[in-house]
Design a protein around this motif. Structure first.
Motif, PDB file in Angstrom:
ATOM      1  N   PHE A 195       9.080 -10.334   9.457  1.00 43.29           N
ATOM      2  CA  PHE A 195       9.569  -8.813   9.108  1.00 43.29           C
ATOM      3  C   PHE A 195       9.226  -8.759  10.715  1.00 43.29           C
ATOM      4  O   PHE A 195       8.938  -8.773  11.498  1.00 43.29           O
ATOM      5  N   GLU A 202       5.119  -7.346   2.024  1.00 49.66           N
ATOM      6  CA  GLU A 202       5.984  -8.378   0.814  1.00 49.66           C
ATOM      7  C   GLU A 202       6.315  -9.383   2.065  1.00 49.66           C
ATOM      8  O   GLU A 202       5.409 -10.496   1.577  1.00 49.66           O
ATOM      9  N   ALA A 231      11.048  -6.918   3.619  1.00 51.36           N
ATOM     10  CA  ALA A 231      11.846  -6.582   3.337  1.00 51.36           C
ATOM     11  C   ALA A 231      10.501  -5.496   3.884  1.00 51.36           C
ATOM     12  O   ALA A 231      10.570  -4.470   4.599  1.00 51.36           O
ATOM     13  N   THR A 232       9.508  -5.555   3.804  1.00 53.33           N
ATOM     14  CA  THR A 232       8.128  -4.969   4.875  1.00 53.33           C
ATOM     15  C   THR A 232       6.615  -6.036   5.036  1.00 53.33           C
ATOM     16  O   THR A 232       7.286  -6.678   4.523  1.00 53.33           O
TER      17      THR A 232
END
Length: 296
Positions: free
Chosen positions: A30, A53, A49-50
């Motif tokens: 990320f 995640e 995405a984060t």
């Protein structure tokens, strides 16, 4: 081989992550910069995405972030690393941050049954690319032992500095020495030029005499004597002046918190603050010789 979440793919984080891929680890990555993520995806990493995640399916999280605020948010924030890493998971924060934040995050990890080490680095972008970084590691012995094989894929020297936050303490003390010594070497070479003594002659003498230090022999701020030094490529950064200022500011705050006297550290911070205020924060920290040569 492990599945690793790698969070923060900047100038240091990207080559460090690449070395983990080369070592055979599976990476979930990320970063706020899509191009940085794409560069890792191109060599087999999985984009997330984060930060939370990125941790899904991983047993280890590695981070390289700008400051303590981001480290706290990524690890302890809602839906962050600590909320999603399984019990017994290992966290390795390679950021250079304030000692208090490192200790707070480490203590929170322990409360949650997670292992955490603060592992700031020395060696700059060249060391990150070559996999020859030095890691100064703070945290419990068991966490250090678990982290060491991962760190060995990115560095050459791995030192356990003691309990939580001691990695950060070692880093800022070391970089305070470096910042002060670079100013001293820069002043000497700038004065030598004005006295009619050329840089190579001073280098040949001082590098074999009592003035010898790393800032001179490996990273000479005067063009010429050390061909690989940034001075010979227009002070393109291996370690930017703005990053040196960050570390010197961290050292000042740490000194204040324990009542340590660091008058030279304070002056070095002010000089780098002046240098960055000129718009030179993106240059290598050895470029401060240019400001000193002008008599600033």
């Amino acid at each position: 081989m492990a599945t690793i979440a790698f969070i923060g793919l900047g100038n240091m984080g990207r080559p460090m992550a690449l070395n983990l891929v080369k070592a055979g680890h599976v990476l979930r990555v990320f970063d706020l910069n899509p191009a940085a993520v794409a560069a890792l995806v191109a060599v087999g990493a999985v984009a997330a995405a984060t930060p939370g995640e990125a941790v899904d399916g991983a047993e280890i999280a590695v981070s390289m972030l700008p400051a303590g605020l981001q480290v706290r948010e990524v690890y302890t924030g809602a839906g962050g690393v600590f909320d999603r890493l399984p019990a017994g998971g290992l966290c390795i924060d390679c950021s250079t941050i304030d000692v208090a934040s490192a200790r707070d995050v480490g203590n929170e990890a322990a409360k949650r049954g997670l292992r955490f080490v603060d592992a700031p680095v020395s060696g700059g972008t060249a060391g990150a690319e070559a996999g020859t970084l030095t890691f100064m590691v703070g945290g419990p012995e068991s966490a250090f032992s678990a982290a060491k094989p991962i760190l060995e894929a990115m560095g050459k020297t791995i030192v356990h500095a003691g309990g939580a936050g001691n990695g950060q303490a070692a880093k800022i003390c070391n970089n305070m020495v470096l910042g002060i010594s670079m100013i001293a070497v820069s002043e000497a070479f700038a004065m030598a030029e004005k006295l009619g003594l050329d840089a190579q002659t001073l280098f040949d003498i001082s590098s074999k005499s009592s003035g010898q230090c790393w800032a001179m022999t490996s990273y000479c701020p005067a063009p010429g004597p050390v061909p690989t030094a940034p001075a010979n490529r227009g002070y393109a950064p291996g370690f930017a002046a703005a990053m040196m200022l960050k570390d010197l500011d961290l050292a000042e705050k740490a000194a204040e918190s324990v009542g340590a006297a660091t008058p030279l550290g304070h002056l070095a911070a002010q000089l780098y603050r002046d240098y960055c205020a000129q718009g030179d924060g993106g240059k290598d920290f050895s470029g401060i010789i240019q400001m000193l040569a002008k008599g600033a």
